[in-house]
Design a protein around this motif. Structure first.
Motif, short mmCIF file in Angstrom:
data_model
loop_
_atom_site.label_atom_id
_atom_site.label_comp_id
_atom_site.label_asym_id
_atom_site.label_seq_id
_atom_site.Cartn_x
_atom_site.Cartn_y
_atom_site.Cartn_z
N ALA A 49 37.39 33.33 1.05
CA ALA A 49 37.93 33.74 -0.24
C ALA A 49 36.97 34.69 -0.95
O ALA A 49 37.40 35.66 -1.60
CB ALA A 49 38.21 32.52 -1.11
N SER A 50 35.68 34.41 -0.84
CA SER A 50 34.68 35.28 -1.46
C SER A 50 34.72 36.67 -0.83
O SER A 50 34.71 37.70 -1.53
CB SER A 50 33.28 34.68 -1.31
N ALA A 51 34.78 36.71 0.51
CA ALA A 51 34.84 38.00 1.21
C ALA A 51 36.09 38.78 0.83
O ALA A 51 36.05 40.00 0.62
CB ALA A 51 34.79 37.77 2.72
N ARG A 52 37.22 38.06 0.72
CA ARG A 52 38.47 38.72 0.34
C ARG A 52 38.38 39.30 -1.07
O ARG A 52 38.82 40.42 -1.33
CB ARG A 52 39.63 37.72 0.43
N SER A 53 37.78 38.53 -1.99
CA SER A 53 37.65 38.99 -3.37
C SER A 53 36.78 40.24 -3.46
O SER A 53 37.10 41.19 -4.19
CB SER A 53 37.04 37.86 -4.21
N ILE A 54 35.69 40.27 -2.70
CA ILE A 54 34.80 41.43 -2.71
C ILE A 54 35.49 42.63 -2.07
O ILE A 54 35.37 43.77 -2.56
CB ILE A 54 33.49 41.09 -1.98
N ALA A 55 36.23 42.40 -0.99
CA ALA A 55 36.96 43.48 -0.33
C ALA A 55 37.99 44.10 -1.26
O ALA A 55 38.15 45.34 -1.32
CB ALA A 55 37.64 42.96 0.94
N GLU A 56 38.69 43.26 -2.01
CA GLU A 56 39.68 43.75 -2.96
C GLU A 56 39.02 44.61 -4.04
O GLU A 56 39.55 45.66 -4.43
CB GLU A 56 40.43 42.57 -3.59
N ALA A 66 36.22 46.27 -3.71
CA ALA A 66 35.77 47.52 -3.09
C ALA A 66 36.93 48.49 -2.90
O ALA A 66 36.81 49.69 -3.17
CB ALA A 66 35.10 47.21 -1.75
N LEU A 67 38.08 47.97 -2.45
CA LEU A 67 39.26 48.82 -2.26
C LEU A 67 39.75 49.41 -3.58
O LEU A 67 40.28 50.52 -3.62
CB LEU A 67 40.38 48.01 -1.60
N ALA A 68 39.55 48.65 -4.65
CA ALA A 68 39.98 49.13 -5.97
C ALA A 68 38.96 50.08 -6.60
O ALA A 68 39.18 50.59 -7.70
CB ALA A 68 40.22 47.93 -6.90
N GLY A 69 37.85 50.29 -5.90
CA GLY A 69 36.84 51.19 -6.42
C GLY A 69 35.97 50.58 -7.49
O GLY A 69 35.23 51.28 -8.19
#
Length: 229
Positions: free
Chosen positions: A136-143, A145-148
């Motif tokens: 969940a932490s990795a997903r949150s960080i990825a989101e 990053a994708l959002a800039g």
């Protein structure tokens, strides 16, 4: 020492050895929770995290799950006022939304009631699994990053920790596991990277203040190097 985390293992085996239902072992373990809380307060420990119900525990027989949820409800009903009176703050980590609504309501009520208490924080790991937490932490960080919102260079261990359930809780100094089993069982995998580990042979229902004090004394003999010399 700021933080002790405990894998409360052995309730079922304790009951089986005595010819009792597994639920009776879980009930007997509630007394150990009281003893450990008092011992931690005496030692000045600021955080106590108890592995109360894992995400894997949902695969247990339905009757046992119901008994565990009923025991949790009973604990919250009986200990809510007591925690507040002892100036203890209650927090919970895990997939709390998977718990029955009545249990979630009890948790929310006590967390709100005790949020300003500062003598110690009791953290219940409920429907908790460390791999799920890390994912969940990795997903949150990825989101983000994708959002800039963040750059790749900003992704550090410190940032990662801020996205975990325990973002406002220091990592455990000491991890205790009862029942003699030599496993971590998907518990605080990121957070215990440099924790000292003490394995106690006693089953959780037999664990008492003296056992906690002994584990802390063993911890004191360790030299924590954090990877250095």
């Amino acid at each position: 020492m700021q933080h002790i985390a405990i894998i409360m293992d052995g309730n079922g085996r304790w009951a089986k050895e005595r010819g009792l239902p597994r639920a009776q072992g879980h009930r007997a373990g509630a007394e150990s929770v009281r003893e450990v809380m008092e011992a931690c307060k005496e030692l000045g420990v600021k955080y106590l995290t108890l592995y109360a119900f894992s995400s894997e525990n949902w695969s247990r027989p339905e009757a046992e799950i119901k008994a565990l949820m009923a025991l949790l409800d009973r604990f919250l009903d009986e200990k809510g006022k007591e925690l507040d009176k002892q100036n203890v703050r209650l927090q919970a980590i895990g997939q709390i939304d998977r718990l029955p609504k009545s249990t979630r309501d009890r948790l929310t009520k006590i967390q709100e009631r005790t949020k300003n208490n500062d003598s110690m924080t009791l953290v219940l790991a409920l429907s908790y699994g460390s791999r799920e937490e890390i994912t969940a932490s990795a997903r949150s960080i990825a989101e983000a990053a994708l959002a800039g919102e963040i750059t790749l260079d900003e992704i550090t261990p410190e940032l990662f920790s801020k996205h975990l359930y325990t973002s406002e809780i220091p990592d455990p100094d000491l991890l205790i596991r009862t029942s003699g089993e030599m496993r971590i069982s998907n518990f605080l995998l990121w957070q215990i990277s440099y924790s000292e580990i003490v394995i106690v042979k006693k089953m959780w229902p037999d664990f008492r203040q003296g056992d906690l004090f002994a584990a802390v004394e063993e911890y004191k003999t360790r030299h924590r190097r954090f990877g250095a010399l």
